[in-house]
Design an enzyme around this catalytic site. Structure first.
Site, PDB file in Angstrom:
ATOM      1  N   LYS A  54       0.810  -1.199   0.000  1.00  0.00           N
ATOM      2  CA  LYS A  54       0.000   0.000   0.000  1.00  0.00           C
ATOM      3  C   LYS A  54       0.853   1.264   0.000  1.00  0.00           C
ATOM      4  O   LYS A  54       0.407   2.339  -0.391  1.00  0.00           O
ATOM      5  CB  LYS A  54      -0.892   0.035   1.239  1.00  0.00           C
ATOM      6  CG  LYS A  54      -1.923  -1.056   1.346  1.00  0.00           C
ATOM      7  CD  LYS A  54      -2.698  -0.898   2.672  1.00  0.00           C
ATOM      8  CE  LYS A  54      -3.690  -2.017   2.870  1.00  0.00           C
ATOM      9  NZ  LYS A  54      -4.362  -1.884   4.189  1.00  0.00           N
ATOM     10  N   LEU A 116      13.043   1.237   0.361  1.00  0.00           N
ATOM     11  CA  LEU A 116      13.948   0.111   0.166  1.00  0.00           C
ATOM     12  C   LEU A 116      14.719  -0.055   1.462  1.00  0.00           C
ATOM     13  O   LEU A 116      15.580   0.756   1.793  1.00  0.00           O
ATOM     14  CB  LEU A 116      14.888   0.384  -1.009  1.00  0.00           C
ATOM     15  CG  LEU A 116      15.964  -0.664  -1.312  1.00  0.00           C
ATOM     16  CD1 LEU A 116      15.344  -2.043  -1.498  1.00  0.00           C
ATOM     17  CD2 LEU A 116      16.756  -0.255  -2.541  1.00  0.00           C
ATOM     18  N   ASP A 117      14.384  -1.100   2.203  1.00  0.00           N
ATOM     19  CA  ASP A 117      14.957  -1.321   3.531  1.00  0.00           C
ATOM     20  C   ASP A 117      15.769  -2.618   3.517  1.00  0.00           C
ATOM     21  O   ASP A 117      16.938  -2.621   3.162  1.00  0.00           O
ATOM     22  CB  ASP A 117      13.827  -1.358   4.556  1.00  0.00           C
ATOM     23  CG  ASP A 117      14.292  -1.391   6.000  1.00  0.00           C
ATOM     24  OD1 ASP A 117      15.517  -1.460   6.228  1.00  0.00           O
ATOM     25  OD2 ASP A 117      13.452  -1.349   6.909  1.00  0.00           O
ATOM     26  N   LYS A 145      16.950   3.088   2.576  1.00  0.00           N
ATOM     27  CA  LYS A 145      17.572   2.938   3.891  1.00  0.00           C
ATOM     28  C   LYS A 145      18.670   1.879   3.771  1.00  0.00           C
ATOM     29  O   LYS A 145      18.466   0.705   4.110  1.00  0.00           O
ATOM     30  CB  LYS A 145      16.537   2.521   4.930  1.00  0.00           C
ATOM     31  CG  LYS A 145      17.032   2.589   6.373  1.00  0.00           C
ATOM     32  CD  LYS A 145      16.128   1.829   7.338  1.00  0.00           C
ATOM     33  CE  LYS A 145      14.734   2.441   7.416  1.00  0.00           C
ATOM     34  NZ  LYS A 145      13.908   1.724   8.443  1.00  0.00           N
TER      35      LYS A 145
END
Length: 210
Positions: A54, A116-117, A145
């Site tokens: 989402k 983007l982790d 990140k």
């Protein structure tokens, strides 16, 4: 001394909405240049934007209009993917639902992700889409990140980098809240610590989550 944060649930504002939009215009120019030889056209051959729900809905709505300002025709598709639960860290399990996605075979695809982790989600999304044999597939993330990586992954386009802290706003959430915040902010640890304890209390008491 830094000024007090205007959000009582945040420690600081990392990027305002206006700052993000300025950066997005710079990224849009790069994208327009990179796809200039791909013969993109409305209807016939638009750039297929695959927005990861989402969290990317706000980013996608703004980005496609900015891309339009730079002459990039787009078609927007959506898929659902998630590796977070009620926690502030990825659970490591990625659930991708791409039912109803248009045929991307031979098309140029740009995947839009809010953050983007760990890279687990985006890696799974890209690998899944590659099975449909698009002409090309690239990734664009609003927030990167790098300190959160669990696997190697580099997005082709990044709007902004953040340190290894939990951020919300501009579509980013904590347990489905704070998406409406216009800026990207650092969530106070007390917020998720208190909510986590409340969820544990409800679970122990057999209460349904409200």
């Amino acid at each position: 001394m830094e000024p007090a944060c205007k959000y009582d649930f945040a420690t600081s504002v990392l990027f305002t909405e206006a700052e993000l939009h300025t950066r997005m215009r710079g990224v849009a120019q790069r994208i327009a240049d990179d796809y200039s030889n791909c013969n993109l056209k409305p209807l016939e051959n638009p750039l297929v934007i695959v927005s990861v729900l989402k969290g990317s809905f706000v980013f996608t709505a703004d980005m496609v209009r900015i891309l339009g300002d730079f002459g990039v025709p787009t078609r927007v598709e959506f898929l659902r993917a998630s590796s977070y639960g009620h926690d502030t860290k990825s659970c490591g399990r990625v659930d991708v639902k791409a039912d109803g996605l248009c045929d991307i075979r031979g098309k140029h695809v740009l995947v839009l992700e809010d953050i983007l982790d760990t890279a687990l989600t985006l890696r799974e999304v890209v690998d899944s889409l590659k099975k449909s044999e698009p002409a090309s597939i690239k990734t664009l993330v609003a927030i990167d990140k790098p300190g959160g990586r669990k696997i190697p992954f580099t997005a082709e386009y990044v709007v902004a980098d953040v340190p290894n802290v939990f951020v919300v706003g501009y579509g980013l959430d904590y347990d489905q809240s704070y998406r409406e915040v216009r800026d990207v902010v650092i969530l106070k640890p007390s917020v998720y610590e208190t909510w986590g304890k409340e969820l544990e209390r409800r679970k122990a008491a057999g209460e349904a989550k409200r």
